[in-house]
Write an enzyme that holds these catalytic residues in place. Structure first.
Site, short mmCIF file in Angstrom:
data_model
loop_
_atom_site.label_atom_id
_atom_site.label_comp_id
_atom_site.label_asym_id
_atom_site.label_seq_id
_atom_site.Cartn_x
_atom_site.Cartn_y
_atom_site.Cartn_z
N HIS A 82 -21.50 52.80 -12.18
CA HIS A 82 -21.55 51.50 -11.39
C HIS A 82 -22.54 51.25 -10.57
O HIS A 82 -23.24 52.08 -10.14
CB HIS A 82 -20.28 51.43 -10.33
N ARG A 168 -12.27 39.81 3.87
CA ARG A 168 -13.31 40.34 4.55
C ARG A 168 -14.32 39.20 4.49
O ARG A 168 -15.16 38.98 5.47
CB ARG A 168 -13.83 41.71 3.89
N SER A 183 -13.82 50.22 -1.46
CA SER A 183 -13.48 49.02 -2.31
C SER A 183 -14.13 49.39 -3.82
O SER A 183 -13.51 49.25 -4.74
CB SER A 183 -14.28 47.84 -1.83
N LYS A 187 -11.85 50.64 -7.26
CA LYS A 187 -11.78 50.08 -8.84
C LYS A 187 -12.34 51.12 -10.05
O LYS A 187 -11.64 51.05 -11.00
CB LYS A 187 -12.88 48.91 -8.51
N1 URA Z 1 -18.75 45.32 -3.83
C1 URA Z 1 -17.32 45.42 -3.86
O1 URA Z 1 -16.87 45.94 -5.05
N2 URA Z 1 -16.67 45.80 -2.68
C2 URA Z 1 -17.36 45.54 -1.50
O2 URA Z 1 -16.69 45.61 -0.61
C3 URA Z 1 -18.61 45.19 -1.55
C4 URA Z 1 -19.53 45.08 -2.74
#
Ligand code: URA
Ligand code: CA
Length: 433
Positions: A82, A168, A183, A187
């Site tokens: 990522h 946010r 966050s 994922k």
């Molecule tokens: N990228 C993300 O996936 N989440 C965040 O909170 C900030 C950047």
């Protein structure tokens, strides 16, 4: 449990338990906790931070808020990569076939681009016929057969994160390290990764412009990964200028092909070898970083990596002949050189401005619904530290009808030239294990 008590607890610097965090995330996802309470909580977290346990619990509560992808039918350790997002970042296109060619299974979910950073799926779709609309069973079968497949992000993954990120975004709470870390990690974990390699960018084009912040974010994500049983390694890399030379979808595909052929820009090549080595070690395809690097270099030299790219494209409907005939990729009508106005050394190339310049040409999306022009973009001819003579091209703009004047103006604004020699920035600026 009352939400207001949890808000005041966090506001006053207390630590939330696993059950409390779960209650919050479940309630927010199902709508029983309203936006105004979650906003107050996000702001309390912004100011008070979170303990390592809280961050891991928040991550897992978000994972459990939606669908998770089960990759257990794929043999081997599934390592995902990522990037926190940069300009002209073509690494996934290179890395996926490169590491697959040495036996690292790549089952990747990727996104489309929004704003000044491009998405891997948009780039891949500039290959005629290539598509990512494949079902889960076929996805797994392709990875087992070819070692690599890429699909779009499932709509049902981490709904809590989607909702919370939207909140946010409008409440001044995006820039909280524990919230960003959970966050991103939620994922990756929901999409089935056993191990994760993170490319945390720092510098002008990055989310975390300061090195100290990037380091803290990286450490936070590595810690979360360790706590939830997903070995995670982070590489800190420079984004003070765009990565490689090309910015734009088809242009970046061509740059990826060049790199897989061993003829790519040195920064992109180096980053791919570094990230790929970590992926190979985590998956068990190599016993150490040196061995991994040697295997990757051999795969490039022997043409194995490029062959894997062809197999990967063809297996998802793509015209693999673009690899040998890149002129088959979408091509812009006009190529316009941007000459230097003065002689000297390139001191900086504001990556974010450069990304916006490419977007003005049509390479990026202003909103989720905007169409994009896959053929347009910018190819840099100079990078930081390079000497330049007045009149020599700094970049070449690949354009169709729109945005040419504005893009050229932005390119001039983003490139600074000075009379004194400049040391190019280091690409790999740190690592967190
Ligand atoms: N990228 C993300 O996936 N989440 C965040 O909170 C900030 C950047
Ligand atoms: Ca690039």
């Amino acid at each position: 449990m009352r939400t207001v008590d949890l808000i005041t607890k966090k506001r006053d610097g207390g630590e939330l338990s696993e059950a409390e965090i779960r209650f919050l995330i479940q309630g927010y996802t199902d709508g029983s906790i309203p936006d105004y309470q979650m906003s107050a909580m996000a702001m309390a977290i912004f100011f008070r931070g979170m303990t390592p346990e809280e961050r891991a619990n928040l991550t897992m509560a978000m994972v459990e808020s939606g669908e998770t992808i089960d990759l257990s039918a794929i043999s081997g350790v599934k390592v995902d990569k990522h990037s926190t997002g940069g300009v002209g970042d073509t690494t996934t296109l290179v890395l996926a076939p490169l590491v697959a060619s040495i036996g690292v299974p790549v089952a990747k979910m990727s996104g489309r681009g929004l704003g000044h950073t491009g998405g891997t799926i948009d780039k891949l779709e500039s290959i005629p016929g290539f598509h990512v609309e494949i079902g889960n069973d076929e996805f797994i079968e392709l990875v087992n057969r070819n070692g690599v497949a890429v699909i779009g992000q499932s709509a049902n993954l981490t709904p809590a994160d989607k909702k919370l990120y939207g909140l946010r975004d409008v409440t001044g709470t995006v820039n909280s390290i524990p919230l960003i870390a959970s966050s991103i990690m939620s994922k990756k974990i929901a999409s089935g990764a056993d191990a994760i390699v993170l490319d945390v960018k720092t510098g002008d084009g990055a989310f975390m412009k300061e090195m100290s912040e990037a380091q803290e974010l990286a450490a936070c994500m590595v810690d979360i990964g360790g706590r939830v049983g997903r070995k995670t390694v982070a590489v800190l890399s420079d984004m003070s200028q765009p990565l490689g030379n090309a910015i734009g979808n088809a242009l970046e595909v061509k740059e990826a092909i060049d790199t897989l052929r061993g003829q790519g820009p040195s920064d992109l090549t180096e980053l791919c070898l570094t990230l790929g080595s970590h992926m190979a070690v985590l998956s068990g395809a190599a016993s150490g970083k040196e061995e991994a690097r040697a295997l990757l270099e051999q795969a490039i030299e022997s043409g194995k990596a490029l062959e894997k790219f062809k197999t990967f494209l063809a297996s998802q409907g793509g015209d693999a002949s673009v690899v040998d005939e890149p002129e088959r990729l979408p091509t812009a009508k006009r190529l316009i050189e941007v000459p230097a106005k003065e002689s000297g050394f390139v001191a900086s190339i504001a990556a974010e401005q450069m990304g916006l310049a490419a977007m003005l040409l049509g390479a990026g999306r202003a909103t989720k619904e905007s169409p994009i022009d896959l053929s347009v973009g910018i190819v840099l001819r100079k990078k930081i530290g390079d000497a330049v003579q007045a009149g020599e091209p700094l970049a070449v703009v690949h354009a169709n009808e729109v945005g040419v004047e504005e893009a050229i103006a932005r390119i001039y604004e983003s490139i600074a030239i000075q009379p004194e020699a400049v040391r190019p920035p280091s690409l790999i600026v740190g690592e967190v294990h």
